[in-house]
Design an enzyme around this catalytic site. Structure first.
Site, short mmCIF file in Angstrom:
data_model
loop_
_atom_site.label_atom_id
_atom_site.label_comp_id
_atom_site.label_asym_id
_atom_site.label_seq_id
_atom_site.Cartn_x
_atom_site.Cartn_y
_atom_site.Cartn_z
N HIS A 118 -30.00 4.37 7.08
CA HIS A 118 -30.19 3.47 8.15
C HIS A 118 -29.27 3.85 9.27
CE1 HIS A 118 -32.72 0.90 6.06
NE2 HIS A 118 -31.82 0.76 5.13
N ASP A 163 -37.30 4.84 -0.27
CA ASP A 163 -36.62 3.76 -0.36
C ASP A 163 -37.44 2.39 0.21
OD1 ASP A 163 -33.24 2.88 -0.32
OD2 ASP A 163 -34.63 1.47 1.03
N HIS A 165 -36.85 -0.05 1.88
CA HIS A 165 -36.48 -0.07 3.49
C HIS A 165 -36.96 0.90 4.27
CE1 HIS A 165 -33.59 -2.50 1.05
NE2 HIS A 165 -33.91 -3.43 1.91
N ASP A 252 -34.68 1.16 -4.71
CA ASP A 252 -34.72 -0.31 -4.69
C ASP A 252 -36.27 -0.79 -4.39
OD1 ASP A 252 -35.03 0.93 -2.02
OD2 ASP A 252 -33.23 -0.22 -1.28
ZN ZN Z 1 -33.14 0.61 0.66
#
Ligand code: ZN
Length: 315
Positions: A118, A163, A165, A252
């Site tokens: 990120h 991931d 996200h 995750d």
């Molecule tokens: Zn993540």
């Protein structure tokens, strides 16, 4: 390639456990402690090639500054402990690159933290909003990709991000750049809110970003459907020939994660690892560097990482 044993590197440093966001935060040192315990229990400690992160801060900084603005870098200096370990985390990914290009290893898993996907240039993404950076400070995989392109005969890099996200920082780092193909599966409505499948890259980079959102509660069947029927055909259609395959390995997206809502099992991660290894075997002598991102159920994370490392070793 089935049944062949590979030289698989494992990047780790005890210092990665010194980084604490806040007491009880899910991005905790216990994540790495669980991975190390499970590695020892499974007998993986004796099978991997142990690698230490690059520690030359000036050397790491050189490649960090390709990905991140001076303002971003300066913001890290406010907290020297975070700065030191975030740089060491990026240095871990650089060590992975060195290992596969020197021939010391065929593939590498980097068990590092803080995570990175990120973290981006200056916080502003293509929609003009500041997307925030999650638990990330320096984009380890993006910095390592730029390092590979500068230090080795490596032009094209495939980055796979599983991931849960969307890796907004990584996407943005290479959004205009046809030398890096970025493929992500993620749950769209979760943080950071990017990863629209309509976002495919810009200018010369158009067609080299592939965003494939998954519905909440998707599992192996759904994610592998995307891999086999969207990702692999897209890669072949573009004619992209990677000199290196990298994975933003966030777990995750695994079943029973504390922050996620996907249901990918360890056998799903093994299958994705095999497909990634097949691509690396086809185009770039098996060179693959996998970098830890999320994964917030320490026991589940440890199981998934050991499955991933075992697959890197033996597929
Ligand atoms: Zn993540």
């Amino acid at each position: 390639m089935s049944g062949v044993t590979h030289k698989t590197g494992f990047v780790y440093d005890e210092k990665y456990r010194d980084h604490i966001l806040t007491p009880g935060h899910p991005e905790s040192p216990e994540r790495l402690a669980a991975i190390r315990d499970k590695m020892a229990r499974d007998g993986l400690d004796d099978k991997v090639v142990w690698l230490s992160p690059e520690r030359d801060m000036a050397g790491i900084r050189k490649y960090v500054s390709i990905v991140h603005s001076q303002d971003h870098y300066n913001s890290l200096n406010e907290d020297s402990k975070t700065h030191e370990i975030a740089m060491l985390s990026a240095g871990g990914a650089l060590a992975g690159i060195d290992a596969v290009f020197s021939g010391k290893c065929e593939n590498v898993f980097c068990a590092l933290r803080p995570p990175g996907h990120h973290a981006h240039n200056n916080g502003i993404h293509y929609d003009g909003r500041n997307q925030g950076e999650g638990f990330c400070f320096i984009n380890n995989i993006a910095v390592a990709a730029r390092y590979a392109q500068h230090a080795y005969p490596c032009s094209n890099i495939l980055i796979i991000d599983w991931d849960i996200h969307h890796g907004n920082g990584t996407e943005w780092a290479f959004y205009d750049d046809p030398s890096v193909f970025y493929f992500s599966t993620h749950v769209f409505w979760m943080y950071p809110g990017t990863g629209d499948p309509g976002k495919t890259g810009r200018g010369p980079g158009d067609g080299y970003t592939l965003n494939c959102p998954l519905e909440p509660y998707s599992g192996d069947r759904e994610v592998l459907d995307v891999w086999n029927n969207v990702f692999v055909p897209s890669l072949e259609k573009t004619g992209f020939r990677p000199d290196l395959v990298m994975i933003s390995a966030g777990f995750d997206s695994r079943e029973n994660d504390l922050l996620g809502n996907l249901r990918i099992t360890d056998s799903g991660f093994a299958e994705m690892t095999r497909i990634a290894l097949d691509i690396a075997g086809k185009y770039c002598k098996g060179r693959l560097v996998s970098v830890l991102e999320g994964g917030y159920n320490p026991a589940g994370l440890a199981d998934a990482v050991c499955t991933h490392v075992n697959t890197l070793l033996t597929t």
